[in-house]
Structures are given as C-alpha cells and as structure tokens.
Write a protein that holds these residues in place. Structure first.
Motif, PDB file in Angstrom:
ATOM      1  N   ILE A  80       0.662  -8.396  -7.210  1.00  0.00           N
ATOM      2  CA  ILE A  80      -1.170  -8.096  -7.333  1.00  0.00           C
ATOM      3  C   ILE A  80      -1.042  -6.504  -8.420  1.00  0.00           C
ATOM      4  N   LYS A  81      -2.365  -6.296  -9.432  1.00  0.00           N
ATOM      5  CA  LYS A  81      -1.991  -5.342 -10.489  1.00  0.00           C
ATOM      6  C   LYS A  81      -0.655  -5.053 -10.989  1.00  0.00           C
ATOM      7  N   LYS A  82      -0.368  -5.388 -10.715  1.00  0.00           N
ATOM      8  CA  LYS A  82       1.096  -5.350 -10.873  1.00  0.00           C
ATOM      9  C   LYS A  82       2.138  -4.449 -10.827  1.00  0.00           C
ATOM     10  N   GLN A  83       1.575  -4.702  -9.238  1.00  0.00           N
ATOM     11  CA  GLN A  83       2.427  -3.701  -8.170  1.00  0.00           C
ATOM     12  C   GLN A  83       3.317  -4.761  -7.364  1.00  0.00           C
ATOM     13  N   ARG A  84       4.924  -3.682  -7.129  1.00  0.00           N
ATOM     14  CA  ARG A  84       5.014  -4.813  -6.000  1.00  0.00           C
ATOM     15  C   ARG A  84       5.125  -4.591  -4.941  1.00  0.00           C
ATOM     16  N   GLU A  85       4.955  -3.017  -4.309  1.00  0.00           N
ATOM     17  CA  GLU A  85       4.714  -2.589  -3.298  1.00  0.00           C
ATOM     18  C   GLU A  85       3.388  -2.548  -2.847  1.00  0.00           C
ATOM     19  N   ALA A  86       2.945  -2.247  -1.422  1.00  0.00           N
ATOM     20  CA  ALA A  86       1.645  -1.550  -1.490  1.00  0.00           C
ATOM     21  C   ALA A  86       1.666  -0.772  -0.195  1.00  0.00           C
ATOM     22  N   LYS A 137       4.704  -1.588   1.965  1.00  0.00           N
ATOM     23  CA  LYS A 137       5.573  -2.981   2.513  1.00  0.00           C
ATOM     24  C   LYS A 137       5.054  -3.390   0.948  1.00  0.00           C
ATOM     25  N   GLN A 138       6.163  -4.318   1.334  1.00  0.00           N
ATOM     26  CA  GLN A 138       6.257  -5.077  -0.403  1.00  0.00           C
ATOM     27  C   GLN A 138       6.034  -5.930   0.485  1.00  0.00           C
ATOM     28  N   LEU A 139       5.137  -6.436  -1.055  1.00  0.00           N
ATOM     29  CA  LEU A 139       3.489  -7.369  -1.606  1.00  0.00           C
ATOM     30  C   LEU A 139       4.956  -9.271  -1.448  1.00  0.00           C
ATOM     31  N   ALA A 140       3.960 -10.058  -1.297  1.00  0.00           N
ATOM     32  CA  ALA A 140       5.092 -11.840  -1.599  1.00  0.00           C
ATOM     33  C   ALA A 140       4.777 -11.369  -3.198  1.00  0.00           C
ATOM     34  N   TYR A 141       3.767 -11.573  -3.575  1.00  0.00           N
ATOM     35  CA  TYR A 141       3.484 -11.744  -4.898  1.00  0.00           C
ATOM     36  C   TYR A 141       2.868 -10.197  -5.670  1.00  0.00           C
ATOM     37  N   VAL A 165      -6.897  -2.021   3.667  1.00  0.00           N
ATOM     38  CA  VAL A 165      -6.473  -1.789   2.422  1.00  0.00           C
ATOM     39  C   VAL A 165      -5.577  -1.585   1.979  1.00  0.00           C
ATOM     40  N   PHE A 166      -5.171  -2.047   1.318  1.00  0.00           N
ATOM     41  CA  PHE A 166      -3.644  -2.384  -0.092  1.00  0.00           C
ATOM     42  C   PHE A 166      -4.016  -0.815  -0.739  1.00  0.00           C
ATOM     43  N   VAL A 167      -3.628  -0.157  -0.462  1.00  0.00           N
ATOM     44  CA  VAL A 167      -3.560   0.778  -2.091  1.00  0.00           C
ATOM     45  C   VAL A 167      -1.635   1.133  -2.653  1.00  0.00           C
ATOM     46  N   LYS A 168      -1.564   1.311  -3.996  1.00  0.00           N
ATOM     47  CA  LYS A 168      -0.567   1.344  -4.520  1.00  0.00           C
ATOM     48  C   LYS A 168       0.807   2.066  -4.224  1.00  0.00           C
ATOM     49  N   GLY A 169       1.584   1.441  -4.135  1.00  0.00           N
ATOM     50  CA  GLY A 169       2.854   1.685  -3.096  1.00  0.00           C
ATOM     51  C   GLY A 169       3.596   2.772  -4.004  1.00  0.00           C
ATOM     52  N   ASP A 170       3.305   3.533  -4.837  1.00  0.00           N
ATOM     53  CA  ASP A 170       3.814   4.694  -5.469  1.00  0.00           C
ATOM     54  C   ASP A 170       2.718   5.914  -5.637  1.00  0.00           C
ATOM     55  N   LEU A 171       1.985   5.701  -4.496  1.00  0.00           N
ATOM     56  CA  LEU A 171       0.347   6.782  -4.246  1.00  0.00           C
ATOM     57  C   LEU A 171       1.873   7.493  -3.571  1.00  0.00           C
ATOM     58  N   LYS A 172       1.457   9.388  -4.149  1.00  0.00           N
ATOM     59  CA  LYS A 172       1.638  10.251  -3.179  1.00  0.00           C
ATOM     60  C   LYS A 172       1.303  10.454  -1.967  1.00  0.00           C
ATOM     61  N   GLU A 173       1.487  10.951  -1.110  1.00  0.00           N
ATOM     62  CA  GLU A 173       1.331  11.047   0.208  1.00  0.00           C
ATOM     63  C   GLU A 173      -0.428  12.108   0.433  1.00  0.00           C
ATOM     64  N   THR A 174       0.094  13.724  -0.414  1.00  0.00           N
ATOM     65  CA  THR A 174      -1.222  13.812  -1.057  1.00  0.00           C
ATOM     66  C   THR A 174      -2.703  12.807  -1.333  1.00  0.00           C
ATOM     67  N   ALA A 175      -1.910  12.525  -2.002  1.00  0.00           N
ATOM     68  CA  ALA A 175      -2.808  11.307  -2.755  1.00  0.00           C
ATOM     69  C   ALA A 175      -3.662  10.668  -1.801  1.00  0.00           C
TER      70      ALA A 175
END
Length: 96
Positions: free
Chosen positions: A52-58, A46-50, A8-18
């Motif tokens: 996805i759903k307005k996210q550059r990191e996951a 990690k940085q995504l190659a392109y 699973v790739f989750v949003k990169g800006d997700l906090k540790e508790t979330a």
C-alpha cells in the motif's frame, strides 16, 4: 457526542520520535475539533498483506475517541492529506 474507534496505519519505517509526534498531532487535532481522547493502543509494526503506497510494513495505532458528528468529516480530511498515514478507518461504536 458519539464514541468512535480510529485505526491508523502509519509508515513502518517511521522513527519512534516521529511516531510520538504523529500521536501528539492527532490528539491535538481531536481536541481542536471539540473531542475527547480515550484509550490509545499501539499494536506495533506488522507486515501488510499487500503493498500500500509502496509500503510493505506499517505501524498500527488505535484510539477510542468521543467526537461531535460534524467533526468526523474534518478529521477524515486531515488523515487523507497526511503523508505519514497509509490507511485509516473510523468506526462509530454502538450503544449497548
């Protein structure tokens, strides 16, 4: 029951508790679907190659699961509808 790898790739800006709550939510869902949780691996952000759903990191998370075949479809539906999930992949492991 067959063994599956769930990535699973989750949003990169997700906090540790979330992120921890998300992991607990997936584990609870697998138990409700009569499955067993194996090993979980957090591969970090990690940085995504392109984009996805307005996210550059996951953040990449991987589980080894044992599930009945009918439960895989239900798990897939839950992951598609989850707002924290950018992408997911469920792969059946071969018996060796």
């Amino acid at each position: 029951m067959k063994k599956y790898d769930l990535t699973v790739f989750v949003k990169g800006d997700l906090k540790e508790t979330a992120k921890d709550k998300f992991v607990e939510k997936i584990e609870a869902l697998v138990k409700v679907l009569d499955g067993k949780i194996g090993k979980i691996t957090e591969m970090g952000k990690k940085q995504l190659a392109y984009v996805i759903k307005k996210q550059r990191e996951a953040q990449f998370l991987t589980w080894v699961l044992e599930l009945p075949a009918k439960s895989v479809v239900q798990l897939e539906k839950k992951l598609v509808n989850d707002k924290e999930v950018i992408r997911h992949l469920i792969v059946c492991q071969r018996d060796r």
